[in-house]
Enzyme design. Structure first.
Site, short mmCIF file in Angstrom:
data_model
loop_
_atom_site.label_atom_id
_atom_site.label_comp_id
_atom_site.label_asym_id
_atom_site.label_seq_id
_atom_site.Cartn_x
_atom_site.Cartn_y
_atom_site.Cartn_z
CB SER A 31 -1.00 -0.13 1.34
OG SER A 31 -1.99 0.85 1.05
CG ASP A 84 -7.24 -2.68 -3.08
OD1 ASP A 84 -7.43 -1.53 -3.08
OD2 ASP A 84 -5.99 -2.81 -3.22
CG HIS A 130 -5.97 -1.96 0.33
ND1 HIS A 130 -5.10 -1.56 -0.60
CD2 HIS A 130 -5.52 -1.12 1.59
CE1 HIS A 130 -3.95 -0.81 -0.31
NE2 HIS A 130 -4.48 -0.69 1.08
#
Length: 314
Positions: free
Chosen positions: A162, A257, A287
């Site tokens: 991320s 996601d 995610h």
């Protein structure tokens, strides 16, 4: 959206919906971070986030700028070993090295490498580019102290998920532009590569578990602060003038996601520039799934894929 989710992922998503505020609604960020860290240490938290591999030795170290890092190495390792510098996620606003313990320790054991997961300054108290500077300084410090850390300074990989995937991609670009340190490969796990543009996956999964479109927009504003709107590639690595001559990459994305297209489009940019790229999209994954192995079963397959990639690239 939930059709391909595992049952335990659906249960977890339902629990999050009723128990968690979005980052855009959090008033006291330090208290919010502290609460998240406490949850990680609970029995339920250890189930969700996964436990570190017992065959790895974990050590807390202090890197050059005084920030904390977690170091995982195989218990029976003989130095020097390759090193994976792993940056945690959390939207540049939250998160800690411990949340990556499940992944970092297993990569250390299975690839016989040292994995170093550093902390870095978080926004909004320390907005962009503070986090980038900390990560770059950590990379330089690790190379400088390779002998005492028991690592081979010529076999370095960067990895992150991320926001950490964003930082790993940025480190590869900065190292290329500076003529070193040499980075062998990069593992970008559902990375954020673009700060502003809105792509179709964000609309498709605007209300996804763990990360919504509103969350994405709030994280970007908190991270960029007064520089919001700045097109610096250190914030949006996809905006770099060139992606040529970057280290080979493995980009992992999650089917459900909003950030999916951030990874897929970065793959396209690297491939167009002649960079060797391995790419995988994981069905039923949300995610953050590499930090959530207890509730997203496909995390184990993705771990196998990361181990396989590093075995060949590092």
């Amino acid at each position: 959206m939930t059709s391909s989710m595992a049952l335990r992922t659906r249960v977890f998503a339902a629990f999050l919906r009723i128990s968690e505020k979005g980052i855009e609604d959090v008033v006291d960020l330090p208290a919010h971070r502290a609460k998240r860290a406490r949850v990680q240490r609970t029995l339920a938290g250890r189930f969700v986030f996964g436990r570190p591999d017992k065959r790895a030795v974990a050590e807390e170290i202090t890197v050059g700028n005084g920030s904390r890092a977690l170091l995982h190495r195989p218990a029976d390792a003989i130095a020097p070993l390759p090193c994976v510098l792993n940056f945690h996620g959390g939207g540049w606003v939250q998160g800690n090295p411990e949340q990556a313990g499940w992944l970092a320790s297993r990569v250390a054991v299975r690839n016989r490498v040292v994995v170093i997961s550093p902390s870095y300054r978080l926004a909004p108290e320390q907005p962009f580019p503070a986090g980038v500077e900390d990560c770059w300084n950590t990379l330089a410090w690790i190379i400088e102290h390779a002998e005492e850390l028991g690592i081979d300074p010529h076999r370095i990989a960067v990895m992150g998920d991320s926001a950490g995937g964003n930082l790993a991609a940025v480190m590869a670009l900065l190292a290329r532009d500076a003529g070193g340190p040499e980075i062998r490969c990069q593992v970008l796990i559902y990375p954020g590569t673009e700060m502003y543009d809105r792509w179709p996956s964000e609309d498709r999964h605007a209300e996804a578990p763990v990360l919504t479109s509103k969350n994405m927009r709030a994280f970007a504003r908190l991270y960029m602060g007064e520089l919001y709107g700045d097109e610096d590639f250190r914030a949006s690595p996809i905006r770099a003038a060139s992606h040529a001559d970057l280290p080979r990459a493995f980009i992992l994305t999650a089917e459900l996601d909003p950030l999916l297209d951030n990874g897929a489009r970065y793959r396209d940019a690297l491939v167009a520039a002649g960079v060797p790229v391995r790419y995988a999209e994981y069905d039923g994954a949300i995610h953050g799934f590499m930090s959530l192995p207890g509730v997203v079963p496909v995390a184990r397959r993705a771990l196998d894929d990361i181990v396989d990639f590093l075995a060949h690239a590092l």
